[in-house]
Design an enzyme around this catalytic site. Structure first.
Site, PDB file in Angstrom:
ATOM      1  N   ARG A   1       5.896  -2.588 -14.115  1.00  0.00           N
ATOM      2  CA  ARG A   1       7.327  -2.813 -13.899  1.00  0.00           C
ATOM      3  C   ARG A   1       7.858  -3.890 -14.842  1.00  0.00           C
ATOM      4  O   ARG A   1       9.075  -4.061 -14.961  1.00  0.00           O
ATOM      5  CB  ARG A   1       7.581  -3.219 -12.455  1.00  0.00           C
ATOM      6  CG  ARG A   1       7.113  -2.200 -11.433  1.00  0.00           C
ATOM      7  CD  ARG A   1       7.142  -2.760 -10.029  1.00  0.00           C
ATOM      8  NE  ARG A   1       8.494  -2.983  -9.566  1.00  0.00           N
ATOM      9  CZ  ARG A   1       8.792  -3.651  -8.439  1.00  0.00           C
ATOM     10  NH1 ARG A   1       7.818  -4.182  -7.702  1.00  0.00           N
ATOM     11  NH2 ARG A   1      10.052  -3.798  -8.072  1.00  0.00           N
TER      12      ARG A   1
ATOM     13  N   LYS B   1      15.864  -8.998 -11.576  1.00  0.00           N
ATOM     14  CA  LYS B   1      14.966  -9.410 -10.506  1.00  0.00           C
ATOM     15  C   LYS B   1      13.577  -9.703 -11.091  1.00  0.00           C
ATOM     16  O   LYS B   1      13.282  -9.284 -12.207  1.00  0.00           O
ATOM     17  CB  LYS B   1      14.892  -8.326  -9.427  1.00  0.00           C
ATOM     18  CG  LYS B   1      14.307  -6.988  -9.887  1.00  0.00           C
ATOM     19  CD  LYS B   1      14.406  -5.941  -8.795  1.00  0.00           C
ATOM     20  CE  LYS B   1      13.732  -4.654  -9.209  1.00  0.00           C
ATOM     21  NZ  LYS B   1      13.913  -3.578  -8.214  1.00  0.00           N
TER      22      LYS B   1
ATOM     23  N   HIS C   1       5.455  -8.515  -0.258  1.00  0.00           N
ATOM     24  CA  HIS C   1       5.662  -7.606   0.867  1.00  0.00           C
ATOM     25  C   HIS C   1       4.791  -8.008   2.058  1.00  0.00           C
ATOM     26  O   HIS C   1       5.128  -7.724   3.206  1.00  0.00           O
ATOM     27  CB  HIS C   1       5.320  -6.161   0.472  1.00  0.00           C
ATOM     28  CG  HIS C   1       6.314  -5.532  -0.442  1.00  0.00           C
ATOM     29  ND1 HIS C   1       6.208  -5.598  -1.807  1.00  0.00           N
ATOM     30  CD2 HIS C   1       7.443  -4.823  -0.188  1.00  0.00           C
ATOM     31  CE1 HIS C   1       7.221  -4.956  -2.367  1.00  0.00           C
ATOM     32  NE2 HIS C   1       7.990  -4.468  -1.406  1.00  0.00           N
TER      33      HIS C   1
ATOM     34  N   ASP D   1      15.898 -10.247  -2.056  1.00  0.00           N
ATOM     35  CA  ASP D   1      14.962  -9.139  -1.941  1.00  0.00           C
ATOM     36  C   ASP D   1      14.928  -8.733  -0.466  1.00  0.00           C
ATOM     37  O   ASP D   1      15.518  -9.398   0.390  1.00  0.00           O
ATOM     38  CB  ASP D   1      13.570  -9.553  -2.432  1.00  0.00           C
ATOM     39  CG  ASP D   1      12.739  -8.366  -2.917  1.00  0.00           C
ATOM     40  OD1 ASP D   1      13.134  -7.211  -2.663  1.00  0.00           O
ATOM     41  OD2 ASP D   1      11.682  -8.596  -3.534  1.00  0.00           O
TER      42      ASP D   1
END
Length: 491
Positions: free
Chosen positions: A141, A171, A184, A256
């Site tokens: 990413r 981001k 996460h 986020d």
């Protein structure tokens, strides 16, 4: 007791909500009419171009230019390409090519596709500098590990999305590339000094701000050297002294997902949302699974925090005003945008240029293709990858070296192609590849993640991503029939 209507509407203005289905539920439409700033769509909301356009049109009728967003980075993180993989290469491929004009063209074409579907905001690009090889959440990413490279492509990608009339969102501020943990699940901590962080992590965000980015999305990551403990999403110093004063950002700060454990795991989503707005977040991206009752709980928590003096009404008004400005900007850009051009195939062109070959260019005959499975990250989700669409005899196996003997038997008298994804992160995958190469040193290894681990093989192919176009580029290189035919666009 009913909530104060004026405070409730201000609280609504800080919310970006998900929902469950292919159709907008009543609670979402009523929320938008009552001031909710926008929605974030995921693959469970997306079925076909016609359905997406109808859904987004209905959402747009509920309020004056709500923010209709999604995480569409291209590459491995795709929502519109969830069914078969993206037609746009990810940042790692763009960084490998290192042509900022192509990066801008790619994001302009991708943004035009999104705008044609009715989206006006993209929670992209990721401008993290991926310096941790075992990073479980960024990887492909990122444009790369060089801050200067990431910075110039951050600027190009922001400009490309804005060319298409779509709000870009840089981001994950202040950077999620220097950790081996995933926010996460936990709160990662980066111990680097302030000078390193400013030159490495902050440099791409400075370029994005200079390019006119209108929104920046926070990371649930702890960087004590930038301003004390706790996740950046809840850190007043990081969001105000660093992002606003030092970098000069004047737009919307987006959190986020508030359902992530790195920010709300110990305190819950409503309390984390209060602390995020108090710290300087303007727009709360609640996540994928925070639906009607939980949205109401967040709204109530914000209102009660103002009434209790824990959150100033002025801060809530400031956040609402910034979000209104962002919606106005989106409305103005949409009015100026021309009709979306037909896809120009820039994604496949970039994927071809990014694909690298070490050794003689392979043209295997009647190959057995062995794909070594790798778990998808939470941000990626279940997106198809690999060479199966182009090679009939393809087998997906778990990364267990005990499988090598049977696979070698099956490949006897044929060429062998081994496909891996981020093999450097999975010892079982490496062991299986080495076991296969021990019996077949002539095998071709195709790496569809980051080419960090290179086995001792005669031919090694790296694609810098596992999007549909990256897979197709590798298939072309291997001489697959049909790979050179035209590709239909995703969704």
């Amino acid at each position: 007791m009913p909530l104060d209507p004026a405070l409730a509407r201000l609280a609504n203005a800080t919310l970006m909500v998900p929902f469950e289905s292919h159709h907008a539920p009543r609670w979402v439409l009523e929320g938008l009419a009552d001031g909710v700033s926008g929605v974030c769509l995921f693959h469970n909301n997306l079925e076909s171009p016609e359905q997406i356009r109808a859904l987004n049109a209905r959402l747009g009728e509920a309020a004056d230019t709500p923010l209709i967003s999604l995480d569409e980075e291209g590459g491995d993180v795709t929502r519109i390409g969830q069914a078969r993989g993206s037609d746009y290469p990810g940042n790692a491929a763009l960084g490998a090519v290192d042509d900022t004009g192509l990066t801008r063209d790619t994001h302009r074409e991708m943004g035009g596709h999104l705008a044609d579907l009715g989206f006006n905001m993209d929670l992209a690009p990721s401008v993290d500098v991926n310096v941790a090889d075992d990073n479980p959440v960024i990887g492909t990413r990122s444009f790369g590990a060089d801050p200067a490279l990431v910075a110039r492509h951050a600027e190009a990608s922001v400009l490309g999305l804005h060319d298409a009339g779509v709000v870009a969102c840089a981001k994950h501020f202040p950077g999620h590339g220097a950790t081996s943990q995933d926010s996460h699940h936990v709160l990662p901590r980066v111990e680097a000094g302030a000078d390193v962080l400013r030159e490495r992590e902050l440099r791409p965000f400075r370029s994005a701000v200079d390019a006119g980015v209108r929104s920046v999305l926070t990371a649930h990551i702890e960087m004590p050297a930038l301003g004390g403990p706790g996740p950046s999403t809840l850190n007043h110093h990081v969001l105000n002294r660093v992002l606003r004063e030092e970098l000069g950002f004047t737009g919307t700060v987006v959190s986020d997902a508030m359902e992530m454990q790195g920010v709300s795991g110990d305190i819950g989503i409503p309390e984390a949302s209060v602390l995020a707005v108090a710290a300087g977040c303007d727009l709360l991206c609640l996540g994928r699974f925070v639906y009607a009752d939980q949205v109401a709980a967040v709204r109530t928590a914000l209102v009660e925090a103002v009434q209790q003096g824990r959150l100033s009404g002025e801060r809530l008004e400031e956040a609402a005003a910034r979000n209104a400005e962002l919606r106005a900007w989106a409305r103005e850009r949409a009015a100026l945008r021309a009709s979306a051009p037909a896809p120009g195939g820039v994604g496949l062109s970039v994927a071809r240029r990014a694909t690298r070959v070490e050794g003689a260019p392979p043209r295997p005959h009647d190959p057995l293709v062995v794909e070594v499975d790798a778990p998808p990250g939470v941000a990626v989700g279940e997106v198809p990858w690999g060479l199966a669409p182009w090679f009939a005899d393809t087998v997906r196996v778990v990364p267990d070296p005990a499988a090598a003997e049977g696979l070698l038997t099956r490949a006897r008298g044929r060429d062998l192609v081994i496909v891996v994804r981020d093999a450097h992160r999975y010892p079982g995958a490496r062991d299986l590849v080495l076991a296969l190469l021990a019996g077949r040193p002539d095998a071709v290894v195709v790496e569809m993640g980051l080419p960090i681990w290179r086995p001792g093989t005669g031919v090694y192919v790296s694609t810098y991503g596992a999007a549909h176009v990256n897979s197709r580029s590798a298939a072309e290189l291997l001489g697959a029939e049909g790979a050179l035919q035209g590709a239909s666009p995703t969704v």
